[in-house]
Design an enzyme around this catalytic site. Structure first.
Site, PDB file in Angstrom:
ATOM      1  N   THR A  27       0.743  -1.360   0.109  1.00  0.00           N
ATOM      2  CA  THR A  27       0.035   0.098   0.198  1.00  0.00           C
ATOM      3  C   THR A  27       0.977   1.198  -0.082  1.00  0.00           C
ATOM      4  O   THR A  27       2.168   1.264   0.400  1.00  0.00           O
ATOM      5  CB  THR A  27      -1.079  -0.115   1.239  1.00  0.00           C
ATOM      6  OG1 THR A  27      -0.257   0.171   2.294  1.00  0.00           O
ATOM      7  CG2 THR A  27      -1.927  -1.106   1.313  1.00  0.00           C
ATOM      8  N   ASP A  28       0.188   2.282  -0.244  1.00  0.00           N
ATOM      9  CA  ASP A  28       0.642   3.704  -0.036  1.00  0.00           C
ATOM     10  C   ASP A  28       0.686   4.161   1.096  1.00  0.00           C
ATOM     11  O   ASP A  28       0.088   3.540   2.095  1.00  0.00           O
ATOM     12  CB  ASP A  28       0.150   4.619  -1.330  1.00  0.00           C
ATOM     13  CG  ASP A  28      -1.182   4.771  -1.391  1.00  0.00           C
ATOM     14  OD1 ASP A  28      -1.996   4.590  -0.278  1.00  0.00           O
ATOM     15  OD2 ASP A  28      -1.842   5.188  -2.376  1.00  0.00           O
TER      16      ASP A  28
END
Length: 151
Positions: A27-28
C-alpha cells in the site's frame, strides 16, 4: 517442523482462483494498494495456474527450452484494494496461439471487481525470440478456454 504449504489456488470450472491478502508493503501512505502491485499479483496467480495445469515452467527455463514473458498488458482499474483486504485473483485463457496465450485476469474483493486485465504471454527462446510453445502446454491452456456455444 511441519511447515504449512504456500497459497496455491484452485480451479473453479475454467477459472483459476488465487487468494491474496493486502499487506502494508502493498500500500501507499493512504493504505490503498499501489497500482503496479496488481501486476505482481497477476504474475503470481499465472505462475500458480501454470503449476496447477502441470506446466513445468521452471524446468523449461533450466533446460534452456524457453519461458513465458508478458508481451502486452492492458489493465482497467475500477476500485481500490486496501490494507488487510482479502483478494481473489481470477484467471482464464481467452485465446491460444502457437507462441502465445491471452490471459484474462481480475482482482476481486468479495463481489466487487477491483481490477481487470488482459495480458498476452508469449513463449520465448533463451535468446528472447518468439517460439512455438510446447503442444502439451497449449493443450493444458485449452482447458481454460470459455465453452463454445453449440448454436
Amino acid at each position: 517442523m511441519d511447515q504449512p504449504a504456500p497459497a496455491t489456488g484452485r480451479f473453479d470450472g475454467a477459472a483459476f482462483l488465487f487468494p491474496m491478502r493486502v499487506y502494508f508493503e502493498d500500500t501507499d501512505v493512504m493504505g490503498i494498494v499501489y497500482y503496479a502491485n496488481y501486476l505482481k499479483w497477476f504474475e503470481r496467480a499465472r505462475w500458480e495456474m501454470l503449476r496447477a495445469l502441470g506446466v513445468d515452467l521452471l524446468g523449461s527455463q533450466e533446460r534452456g527450452d524457453g519461458a513465458y514473458a508478458v508481451t502486452e498488458a492492458n489493465l482497467k482499474y475500477r476500485g481500490s484494494a486496501r490494507l488487510d483486504d482479502s483478494i481473489i485473483i481470477r484467471s482464464t485463457a481467452d485465446e491460444i496461439r502457437a507462441a502465445s496465450v491471452l490471459v484474462r485476469q481480475q482482482a476481486w474483493r468479495g463481489d466487487e471487481l477491483l481490477v481487470e486485465g488482459a495480458l498476452r504471454v508469449g513463449f520465448i527462446s533463451p535468446e528472447g525470440r518468439p517460439i512455438r510453445q510446447p503442444d502439451e502446454w497449449r493443450a493444458a491452456f485449452s482447458k481454460l478456454l470459455p465453452a463454445k456455444d453449440p448454436a
